[in-house]
Design a protein around this motif. Structure first.
Motif, PDB file in Angstrom:
ATOM      1  N   SER A   1      37.633  35.418  42.059  1.00  0.00           N
ATOM      2  CA  SER A   1      36.546  35.230  43.024  1.00  0.00           C
ATOM      3  C   SER A   1      35.852  33.880  42.813  1.00  0.00           C
ATOM      4  N   PRO A   2      35.607  33.123  43.900  1.00  0.00           N
ATOM      5  CA  PRO A   2      34.956  31.811  43.752  1.00  0.00           C
ATOM      6  C   PRO A   2      33.463  31.906  43.491  1.00  0.00           C
ATOM      7  N   SER A   3      32.920  33.104  43.547  1.00  0.00           N
ATOM      8  CA  SER A   3      31.482  33.270  43.304  1.00  0.00           C
ATOM      9  C   SER A   3      31.261  34.230  42.138  1.00  0.00           C
ATOM     10  N   GLY A   4      31.293  33.699  40.930  1.00  0.00           N
ATOM     11  CA  GLY A   4      31.022  34.510  39.753  1.00  0.00           C
ATOM     12  C   GLY A   4      32.236  35.098  39.079  1.00  0.00           C
ATOM     13  N   GLY A   5      33.462  34.804  39.578  1.00  0.00           N
ATOM     14  CA  GLY A   5      34.659  35.300  38.933  1.00  0.00           C
ATOM     15  C   GLY A   5      34.910  34.609  37.605  1.00  0.00           C
ATOM     16  N   LEU A   6      35.800  35.170  36.813  1.00  0.00           N
ATOM     17  CA  LEU A   6      36.066  34.627  35.482  1.00  0.00           C
ATOM     18  C   LEU A   6      36.572  33.192  35.558  1.00  0.00           C
TER      19      LEU A   6
ATOM     20  N   VAL B   1      48.049  51.240  35.090  1.00  0.00           N
ATOM     21  CA  VAL B   1      46.948  51.054  36.035  1.00  0.00           C
ATOM     22  C   VAL B   1      47.528  50.994  37.445  1.00  0.00           C
ATOM     23  N   PRO B   2      46.979  51.739  38.415  1.00  0.00           N
ATOM     24  CA  PRO B   2      47.497  51.682  39.786  1.00  0.00           C
ATOM     25  C   PRO B   2      47.467  50.262  40.340  1.00  0.00           C
ATOM     26  N   PRO B   3      48.500  49.857  41.093  1.00  0.00           N
ATOM     27  CA  PRO B   3      48.561  48.489  41.618  1.00  0.00           C
ATOM     28  C   PRO B   3      47.335  48.093  42.438  1.00  0.00           C
ATOM     29  N   VAL B   4      46.761  49.040  43.169  1.00  0.00           N
ATOM     30  CA  VAL B   4      45.574  48.723  43.961  1.00  0.00           C
ATOM     31  C   VAL B   4      44.422  48.307  43.053  1.00  0.00           C
ATOM     32  N   ILE B   5      44.258  49.011  41.940  1.00  0.00           N
ATOM     33  CA  ILE B   5      43.203  48.663  40.989  1.00  0.00           C
ATOM     34  C   ILE B   5      43.486  47.305  40.360  1.00  0.00           C
ATOM     35  N   VAL B   6      44.756  47.032  40.072  1.00  0.00           N
ATOM     36  CA  VAL B   6      45.133  45.723  39.532  1.00  0.00           C
ATOM     37  C   VAL B   6      44.759  44.617  40.514  1.00  0.00           C
ATOM     38  N   GLY B   7      45.046  44.849  41.801  1.00  0.00           N
ATOM     39  CA  GLY B   7      44.711  43.859  42.819  1.00  0.00           C
ATOM     40  C   GLY B   7      43.222  43.619  42.923  1.00  0.00           C
ATOM     41  N   ILE B   8      42.434  44.686  42.875  1.00  0.00           N
ATOM     42  CA  ILE B   8      40.976  44.552  42.939  1.00  0.00           C
ATOM     43  C   ILE B   8      40.455  43.810  41.711  1.00  0.00           C
ATOM     44  N   LEU B   9      40.982  44.171  40.540  1.00  0.00           N
ATOM     45  CA  LEU B   9      40.556  43.535  39.295  1.00  0.00           C
ATOM     46  C   LEU B   9      40.808  42.034  39.328  1.00  0.00           C
ATOM     47  N   TRP B  10      42.019  41.642  39.690  1.00  0.00           N
ATOM     48  CA  TRP B  10      42.341  40.220  39.719  1.00  0.00           C
ATOM     49  C   TRP B  10      41.676  39.511  40.893  1.00  0.00           C
ATOM     50  N   GLY B  11      41.352  40.242  41.936  1.00  0.00           N
ATOM     51  CA  GLY B  11      40.556  39.655  43.006  1.00  0.00           C
ATOM     52  C   GLY B  11      39.186  39.246  42.507  1.00  0.00           C
ATOM     53  N   PHE B  12      38.590  40.086  41.659  1.00  0.00           N
ATOM     54  CA  PHE B  12      37.303  39.745  41.045  1.00  0.00           C
ATOM     55  C   PHE B  12      37.452  38.548  40.099  1.00  0.00           C
ATOM     56  N   ILE B  13      38.540  38.533  39.331  1.00  0.00           N
ATOM     57  CA  ILE B  13      38.747  37.430  38.387  1.00  0.00           C
ATOM     58  C   ILE B  13      38.874  36.093  39.118  1.00  0.00           C
TER      59      ILE B  13
ATOM     60  N   THR C   1      33.715  24.886  44.073  1.00  0.00           N
ATOM     61  CA  THR C   1      34.377  26.032  43.467  1.00  0.00           C
ATOM     62  C   THR C   1      35.877  25.959  43.728  1.00  0.00           C
ATOM     63  N   PHE C   2      36.616  26.716  42.939  1.00  0.00           N
ATOM     64  CA  PHE C   2      38.067  26.760  43.094  1.00  0.00           C
ATOM     65  C   PHE C   2      38.446  28.171  43.525  1.00  0.00           C
ATOM     66  N   ALA C   3      38.669  28.358  44.829  1.00  0.00           N
ATOM     67  CA  ALA C   3      39.003  29.671  45.377  1.00  0.00           C
ATOM     68  C   ALA C   3      40.527  29.820  45.381  1.00  0.00           C
TER      69      ALA C   3
END
Length: 285
Positions: A120-125, A106-118, A139-141
């Motif tokens: 995320s303090p608003s609805g992340g995993l 997986v390209p590193p940029v996509i990895v960064g976006i994916l884990w940024g979503f994970i 929340t825990f940001a």
């Protein structure tokens, strides 16, 4: 003469891809250079002296070293343990092995976006799990916290590159002589004893080499920091590669960026040479 003609293209590629950038960086480090006007005047050791005495550069190199060793150690331990588990179930784990290797492609940029979503303090995993199993308010940001932001980047980095360690160690495990393991079993060695006294010494060189490769990759991390934190909050995730990018492309000070690059190269060399020697020794033992 024919041999020289055959190797000429390889030498030319090496000169273009390796020697020219090195000469450019070294020249920029000893001159006043901007993005639009490189090599304006010779400044001697001024750029290197300014970089070496700059507290931001010192903090970045120190943090980058700690980050690299922490990430490399975690990836090596997790990767080795996973490789051993896959090796013990080699006949039934083909699909699982393929799935485990996916993060590496997986390209590193996509990895960064994916884990940024994970994170995320608003609805992340992470936020969702905390809300589900914890009664603490707020929340825990992770990526907005000066202490935890670098940990969040490290988790994404470990997730991305641990499969490389798995692949290297697993390949080494497949190359073991099964007769040695059978002899150990006949002598009454249990699974743990077999691993510690037979399997681990056999793949120790590969594990050390995997750690070395992982360490170098960790020193070079940039994409994840750029996508996930942009070096923040503050300067808490300003690793050396990001600091170099910032000096060159935000402050347009190519001379300072080149000086930091040389300091990083010296640091990486000093750190990796002993590990390389250890890896070479373990492979030959």
């Amino acid at each position: 003469m024919q041999r020289r003609l055959f190797i000429a293209p390889s030498i030319l590629v090496l000169l273009v891809l390796a020697l020219y950038p090195l000469v450019f960086i070294a020249s920029a480090a000893f001159s006043r250079s901007s993005l639009g006007r490189p090599f304006q005047e010779f400044t001697g050791l001024e750029n290197l002296r300014n970089a070496a005495t700059n507290s931001a550069v010192q903090d970045s190199l120190l943090m980058g070293t700690g980050y690299a060793f922490g990430v490399a150690a975690a990836s090596t331990i997790l990767g080795t343990a996973t490789a051993v588990a896959l090796w013990r179930s080699v006949r039934s784990g083909a699909i699982l092995r393929t799935v485990l290797l996916l993060p590496m492609i997986v390209p590193p940029v996509i990895v960064g976006i994916l884990w940024g979503f994970i994170f995320s303090p608003s609805g992340g995993l992470i936020d969702t799990l905390l809300r589900q199993f914890s009664s603490a308010p707020g929340t825990f940001a992770v990526l907005s916290d000066p202490t935890w932001a670098i940990v969040g980047v490290a988790v994404a980095d470990i997730w991305e590159w641990t499969p490389l360690v798995v692949l290297l160690v697993f390949t080494a495990l497949l190359g073991q002589d099964p007769e040695i393991l059978e002899a150990a079993q006949i002598d009454g060695a249990g699974p743990l004893q077999q691993f510690l006294h037979v399997t681990l010494p056999t793949v120790a060189g590969t594990v050390a080499a995997a750690f070395l490769i992982r360490l170098i990759l960790a020193f070079k991390v940039f994409d994840l920091v750029y996508v996930m934190t942009s070096g923040g909050p503050g300067s808490s995730t300003q690793v050396p590669a990001y600091l170099i990018w910032r000096a060159a492309l935000q402050n347009f000070d190519v001379g300072m960026a080149a000086a930091i690059t040389l300091l990083l190269a010296v640091l990486v060399t000093l750190v990796t040479v002993p590990i390389f020697a250890l890896s070479k020794r373990l492979r030959h033992d």
